[in-house]
Design an enzyme around this catalytic site. Sequence first.
Site, PDB file in Angstrom:
ATOM      1  N   LYS A  15     -12.305  -4.834   1.549  1.00  0.00           N
ATOM      2  CA  LYS A  15     -12.915  -6.150   1.289  1.00  0.00           C
ATOM      3  C   LYS A  15     -14.445  -6.092   1.364  1.00  0.00           C
ATOM      4  O   LYS A  15     -15.141  -6.575   0.484  1.00  0.00           O
ATOM      5  CB  LYS A  15     -12.394  -7.188   2.304  1.00  0.00           C
ATOM      6  CG  LYS A  15     -10.892  -7.345   2.325  1.00  0.00           C
ATOM      7  CD  LYS A  15     -10.439  -8.377   3.345  1.00  0.00           C
ATOM      8  CE  LYS A  15     -10.732  -8.012   4.796  1.00  0.00           C
ATOM      9  NZ  LYS A  15      -9.997  -6.830   5.299  1.00  0.00           N
ATOM     10  N   ARG A  90      -7.965 -16.473   7.919  1.00  0.00           N
ATOM     11  CA  ARG A  90      -7.029 -15.465   8.419  1.00  0.00           C
ATOM     12  C   ARG A  90      -5.814 -16.090   9.068  1.00  0.00           C
ATOM     13  O   ARG A  90      -4.910 -15.357   9.491  1.00  0.00           O
ATOM     14  CB  ARG A  90      -7.743 -14.640   9.502  1.00  0.00           C
ATOM     15  CG  ARG A  90      -8.390 -13.389   9.018  1.00  0.00           C
ATOM     16  CD  ARG A  90      -9.111 -12.800  10.223  1.00  0.00           C
ATOM     17  NE  ARG A  90      -9.094 -11.374  10.198  1.00  0.00           N
ATOM     18  CZ  ARG A  90     -10.101 -10.644   9.717  1.00  0.00           C
ATOM     19  NH1 ARG A  90     -11.157 -11.216   9.197  1.00  0.00           N
ATOM     20  NH2 ARG A  90     -10.037  -9.340   9.758  1.00  0.00           N
ATOM     21  N   ARG A 129     -14.036   5.601   8.823  1.00  0.00           N
ATOM     22  CA  ARG A 129     -15.143   4.713   8.413  1.00  0.00           C
ATOM     23  C   ARG A 129     -16.359   4.863   9.340  1.00  0.00           C
ATOM     24  O   ARG A 129     -16.235   4.950  10.555  1.00  0.00           O
ATOM     25  CB  ARG A 129     -14.691   3.258   8.438  1.00  0.00           C
ATOM     26  CG  ARG A 129     -15.881   2.316   8.183  1.00  0.00           C
ATOM     27  CD  ARG A 129     -15.487   0.922   7.909  1.00  0.00           C
ATOM     28  NE  ARG A 129     -14.635   0.360   8.938  1.00  0.00           N
ATOM     29  CZ  ARG A 129     -14.032  -0.818   8.821  1.00  0.00           C
ATOM     30  NH1 ARG A 129     -14.181  -1.522   7.722  1.00  0.00           N
ATOM     31  NH2 ARG A 129     -13.272  -1.271   9.782  1.00  0.00           N
TER      32      ARG A 129
HETATM   33  P1  AP5 Z   1     -13.618  -7.820   9.775  1.00  0.00           P
HETATM   34  O1  AP5 Z   1     -14.953  -7.245   9.881  1.00  0.00           O
HETATM   35  O2  AP5 Z   1     -13.343  -8.862   8.744  1.00  0.00           O
HETATM   36  O3  AP5 Z   1     -12.575  -6.623   9.684  1.00  0.00           O
HETATM   37  P2  AP5 Z   1     -11.208  -6.417   8.889  1.00  0.00           P
HETATM   38  O4  AP5 Z   1     -10.642  -7.575   8.159  1.00  0.00           O
HETATM   39  O5  AP5 Z   1     -10.338  -5.765   9.885  1.00  0.00           O
HETATM   40  O6  AP5 Z   1     -11.634  -5.574   7.731  1.00  0.00           O
HETATM   41  P3  AP5 Z   1     -12.484  -4.297   7.824  1.00  0.00           P
HETATM   42  O7  AP5 Z   1     -13.937  -4.639   7.877  1.00  0.00           O
HETATM   43  O8  AP5 Z   1     -11.965  -3.403   8.890  1.00  0.00           O
HETATM   44  O9  AP5 Z   1     -12.089  -3.598   6.452  1.00  0.00           O
HETATM   45  P4  AP5 Z   1     -12.472  -3.934   4.975  1.00  0.00           P
HETATM   46  O10 AP5 Z   1     -11.260  -4.447   4.260  1.00  0.00           O
HETATM   47  O11 AP5 Z   1     -13.731  -4.737   4.860  1.00  0.00           O
HETATM   48  O12 AP5 Z   1     -12.705  -2.447   4.468  1.00  0.00           O
HETATM   49  P5  AP5 Z   1     -14.062  -1.670   4.132  1.00  0.00           P
HETATM   50  O13 AP5 Z   1     -14.634  -2.162   2.846  1.00  0.00           O
HETATM   51  O14 AP5 Z   1     -14.961  -1.596   5.310  1.00  0.00           O
HETATM   52  O15 AP5 Z   1     -13.197  -8.475  11.157  1.00  0.00           O
HETATM   53  C1  AP5 Z   1     -13.367  -7.777  12.372  1.00  0.00           C
HETATM   54  C2  AP5 Z   1     -12.846  -8.634  13.521  1.00  0.00           C
HETATM   55  O16 AP5 Z   1     -13.593  -9.879  13.600  1.00  0.00           O
HETATM   56  C3  AP5 Z   1     -11.380  -9.087  13.423  1.00  0.00           C
HETATM   57  O17 AP5 Z   1     -10.481  -8.099  13.877  1.00  0.00           O
HETATM   58  C4  AP5 Z   1     -11.411 -10.335  14.320  1.00  0.00           C
HETATM   59  O18 AP5 Z   1     -11.398  -9.980  15.661  1.00  0.00           O
HETATM   60  C5  AP5 Z   1     -12.770 -10.957  13.996  1.00  0.00           C
HETATM   61  N1  AP5 Z   1     -12.663 -11.915  12.899  1.00  0.00           N
HETATM   62  C6  AP5 Z   1     -13.234 -11.789  11.666  1.00  0.00           C
HETATM   63  N2  AP5 Z   1     -12.904 -12.836  10.887  1.00  0.00           N
HETATM   64  C7  AP5 Z   1     -12.107 -13.637  11.646  1.00  0.00           C
HETATM   65  C8  AP5 Z   1     -11.421 -14.846  11.389  1.00  0.00           C
HETATM   66  N3  AP5 Z   1     -11.472 -15.442  10.199  1.00  0.00           N
HETATM   67  N4  AP5 Z   1     -10.687 -15.390  12.394  1.00  0.00           N
HETATM   68  C9  AP5 Z   1     -10.620 -14.809  13.586  1.00  0.00           C
HETATM   69  N5  AP5 Z   1     -11.228 -13.642  13.897  1.00  0.00           N
HETATM   70  C10 AP5 Z   1     -11.962 -13.062  12.928  1.00  0.00           C
HETATM   71  O19 AP5 Z   1     -13.447  -0.218   3.828  1.00  0.00           O
HETATM   72  C11 AP5 Z   1     -12.807   0.536   4.841  1.00  0.00           C
HETATM   73  C12 AP5 Z   1     -13.013   2.040   4.566  1.00  0.00           C
HETATM   74  O20 AP5 Z   1     -12.383   2.402   3.334  1.00  0.00           O
HETATM   75  C13 AP5 Z   1     -14.494   2.417   4.414  1.00  0.00           C
HETATM   76  O21 AP5 Z   1     -14.666   3.673   5.008  1.00  0.00           O
HETATM   77  C14 AP5 Z   1     -14.714   2.489   2.901  1.00  0.00           C
HETATM   78  O22 AP5 Z   1     -15.694   3.445   2.623  1.00  0.00           O
HETATM   79  C15 AP5 Z   1     -13.327   2.894   2.372  1.00  0.00           C
HETATM   80  N6  AP5 Z   1     -12.990   2.223   1.115  1.00  0.00           N
HETATM   81  C16 AP5 Z   1     -13.226   0.922   0.814  1.00  0.00           C
HETATM   82  N7  AP5 Z   1     -12.764   0.620  -0.401  1.00  0.00           N
HETATM   83  C17 AP5 Z   1     -12.186   1.758  -0.896  1.00  0.00           C
HETATM   84  C18 AP5 Z   1     -11.495   2.073  -2.103  1.00  0.00           C
HETATM   85  N8  AP5 Z   1     -11.267   1.161  -3.078  1.00  0.00           N
HETATM   86  N9  AP5 Z   1     -11.018   3.353  -2.258  1.00  0.00           N
HETATM   87  C19 AP5 Z   1     -11.208   4.272  -1.268  1.00  0.00           C
HETATM   88  N10 AP5 Z   1     -11.861   4.017  -0.101  1.00  0.00           N
HETATM   89  C20 AP5 Z   1     -12.336   2.778   0.096  1.00  0.00           C
END
Ligand code: AP5
Length: 216
Positions: A15, A90, A129
């Site tokens: 995302k 969420r 990551r």
């Molecule tokens: P948040 O920061 O939103 O984390 P998440 O949803 O767990 O998502 P991530 O940031 O871990 O992953 P992402 O999908 O963005 O992937 P990314 O692009 O980095 O939230 C963190 C915390 O905050 C939650 O756990 C909660 O505690 C709190 N919170 C946030 N919002 C909340 C809400 N609404 N309500 C309550 N609590 C809340 O990519 C991941 C990896 O994969 C990277 O290394 C990247 O290089 C690689 N990658 C990305 N895309 C691709 C692709 N297409 N192909 C190959 N590799 C890829």
Amino acid sequence: MKKNIILMGPPGAGKGTLAKQLKEALHLVHISTGDMFRDAIKAKTELGNLAASYINRGDLVPDDVTIGLVKERLSQPDCEAGFLLDGFPRTLPQAEALEEIAKQISRPIEVVVNLDCDNEELVRRISGRRVCKNCGAPYHVVTMKPKAEGVCDLCGGPLYQRKDDNEEALKVRLEHYVAETKPLLDYYEKLGLLESFDSLVGKEQLFDEVKNFLNK
Ligand code: AP5
């Protein structure tokens, strides 16, 4: 072009990576609740201290806190040009609150872009990551290496591993996703807003597919 977009998907689906690409290409405001909480943690504010106590163990920050934060941000004038919500809503109460907020500010959600990704790949992505401490740009130690090890290509900032990117916290995050966030896919499907994409195709192909879809 579609504006006022929600990006959904499990932790690590891509995302944040996709939001940063779309933000540049389509000139939309990127609103990531995760980034907002991490900024507050870095600034050691009251919100930051509260958020850290949930985030570090993989739990969700309480709805009232998160909804208040997003409501305030969406009401700002720059969102008139269109916004990308990343990581919100969420939970069902968050989705219902967003519907109300969108009505109040007359900026209805036009589409929900959902990223599909299998669990094995999520674990691989999250465990490898690294994130820039300054600008938040995401990297991966195997698949998206920076040009110089440990240094952000974009701003030269140091890369670090998030505190919630460990096996234990990821398990909790995935459990929350399945129990509270995944059911929202049905909610948005019923509203006719859901569009799903396979995030396994790789970063650039995914970006092209979603950008072309939003530009229609
Ligand atoms: P948040 O920061 O939103 O984390 P998440 O949803 O767990 O998502 P991530 O940031 O871990 O992953 P992402 O999908 O963005 O992937 P990314 O692009 O980095 O939230 C963190 C915390 O905050 C939650 O756990 C909660 O505690 C709190 N919170 C946030 N919002 C909340 C809400 N609404 N309500 C309550 N609590 C809340 O990519 C991941 C990896 O994969 C990277 O290394 C990247 O290089 C690689 N990658 C990305 N895309 C691709 C692709 N297409 N192909 C190959 N590799 C890829």
